[in-house]
Design an enzyme around this catalytic site. Sequence first.
Site, PDB file in Angstrom:
ATOM      1  N   TYR A  63      -2.002  -1.400   8.960  1.00 42.66           N
ATOM      2  CA  TYR A  63      -0.840  -2.018   8.336  1.00 42.66           C
ATOM      3  C   TYR A  63       0.066  -2.667   9.372  1.00 42.66           C
ATOM      4  O   TYR A  63       0.172  -2.191  10.502  1.00 42.66           O
ATOM      5  CB  TYR A  63      -0.013  -0.982   7.573  1.00 42.66           C
ATOM      6  CG  TYR A  63      -0.802  -0.093   6.658  1.00 42.66           C
ATOM      7  CD1 TYR A  63      -1.514  -0.614   5.582  1.00 42.66           C
ATOM      8  CD2 TYR A  63      -0.844   1.282   6.863  1.00 42.66           C
ATOM      9  CE1 TYR A  63      -2.240   0.204   4.741  1.00 42.66           C
ATOM     10  CE2 TYR A  63      -1.567   2.108   6.026  1.00 42.66           C
ATOM     11  CZ  TYR A  63      -2.266   1.572   4.966  1.00 42.66           C
ATOM     12  OH  TYR A  63      -2.984   2.392   4.142  1.00 42.66           O
ATOM     13  N   CYS A  75      -3.747   2.842  -5.227  1.00 43.33           N
ATOM     14  CA  CYS A  75      -2.808   2.354  -4.212  1.00 43.33           C
ATOM     15  C   CYS A  75      -2.216   1.011  -4.631  1.00 43.33           C
ATOM     16  O   CYS A  75      -2.973   0.109  -4.978  1.00 43.33           O
ATOM     17  CB  CYS A  75      -3.553   2.238  -2.884  1.00 43.33           C
ATOM     18  SG  CYS A  75      -2.580   1.596  -1.525  1.00 43.33           S
ATOM     19  N   HIS A 104       0.833  -1.190   0.000  1.00 39.48           N
ATOM     20  CA  HIS A 104       0.000   0.000   0.000  1.00 39.48           C
ATOM     21  C   HIS A 104       0.877   1.253   0.000  1.00 39.48           C
ATOM     22  O   HIS A 104       2.083   1.178   0.202  1.00 39.48           O
ATOM     23  CB  HIS A 104      -0.840   0.062   1.291  1.00 39.48           C
ATOM     24  CG  HIS A 104      -1.693  -1.125   1.516  1.00 39.48           C
ATOM     25  ND1 HIS A 104      -3.012  -1.165   1.178  1.00 39.48           N
ATOM     26  CD2 HIS A 104      -1.417  -2.336   2.086  1.00 39.48           C
ATOM     27  CE1 HIS A 104      -3.530  -2.333   1.506  1.00 39.48           C
ATOM     28  NE2 HIS A 104      -2.575  -3.066   2.059  1.00 39.48           N
ATOM     29  N   LYS A 112      -8.675   1.142  -6.533  1.00 38.89           N
ATOM     30  CA  LYS A 112      -7.879   2.275  -6.053  1.00 38.89           C
ATOM     31  C   LYS A 112      -6.539   2.285  -6.781  1.00 38.89           C
ATOM     32  O   LYS A 112      -6.104   1.265  -7.302  1.00 38.89           O
ATOM     33  CB  LYS A 112      -7.630   2.152  -4.550  1.00 38.89           C
ATOM     34  CG  LYS A 112      -8.903   2.162  -3.735  1.00 38.89           C
ATOM     35  CD  LYS A 112      -8.609   2.059  -2.261  1.00 38.89           C
ATOM     36  CE  LYS A 112      -9.918   2.123  -1.493  1.00 38.89           C
ATOM     37  NZ  LYS A 112      -9.740   2.328  -0.091  1.00 38.89           N
ATOM     38  N   HIS A 132      -2.401  -3.252  -3.474  1.00 38.76           N
ATOM     39  CA  HIS A 132      -3.774  -3.058  -3.017  1.00 38.76           C
ATOM     40  C   HIS A 132      -4.727  -2.950  -4.203  1.00 38.76           C
ATOM     41  O   HIS A 132      -5.857  -3.447  -4.164  1.00 38.76           O
ATOM     42  CB  HIS A 132      -3.815  -1.797  -2.152  1.00 38.76           C
ATOM     43  CG  HIS A 132      -5.131  -1.511  -1.524  1.00 38.76           C
ATOM     44  ND1 HIS A 132      -5.422  -0.307  -0.949  1.00 38.76           N
ATOM     45  CD2 HIS A 132      -6.261  -2.244  -1.378  1.00 38.76           C
ATOM     46  CE1 HIS A 132      -6.651  -0.317  -0.476  1.00 38.76           C
ATOM     47  NE2 HIS A 132      -7.182  -1.485  -0.729  1.00 38.76           N
TER      48      HIS A 132
END
Length: 144
Positions: free
Chosen positions: A39, A124, A10, A122, A116
């Site tokens: 995380y 990310c 990420h 996304k 991710h």
Amino acid sequence: MRNINKIIIHCTATPEGREVTVGEVRAWHLARNFSDIGYHYLITLNGTVEVGRPESKVGAHVKGHNKNSIGIAYVGGMDKDFKNPKDTRTPEQKEALIWLVSELKRKYSGSTVHGHNEFSSKACPSFDVKNEINLFEWLDWDIQ
């Protein structure tokens, strides 16, 4: 011990060059009613690997994939104007990410590495993990 089969990368989705600490990300996540930082690891701009949530605990970083994964975030992922996703990783962050993923792959044999964005719509982590998979598969790195 959890059965880990994925390592998911990420970004913090913060502007290029702006440092962020585990404590700050933890505060953001606690404000969203997480039980802790989502995380397991955070990589700062200078390549320091900070420990977030203990590996023994299920993370909160990818809906539907937390139970069997480890989440790593690097600081950055947005351009300086905070308008567009951008691979802002410093050379130190890239090196730390390769080292950390290699160590985790040794620990969790057979685990696969993902961005991710493979599980969500996304940007990310703001780079294509699959294009760099050869770096993450390099397990013979001499770590002293």
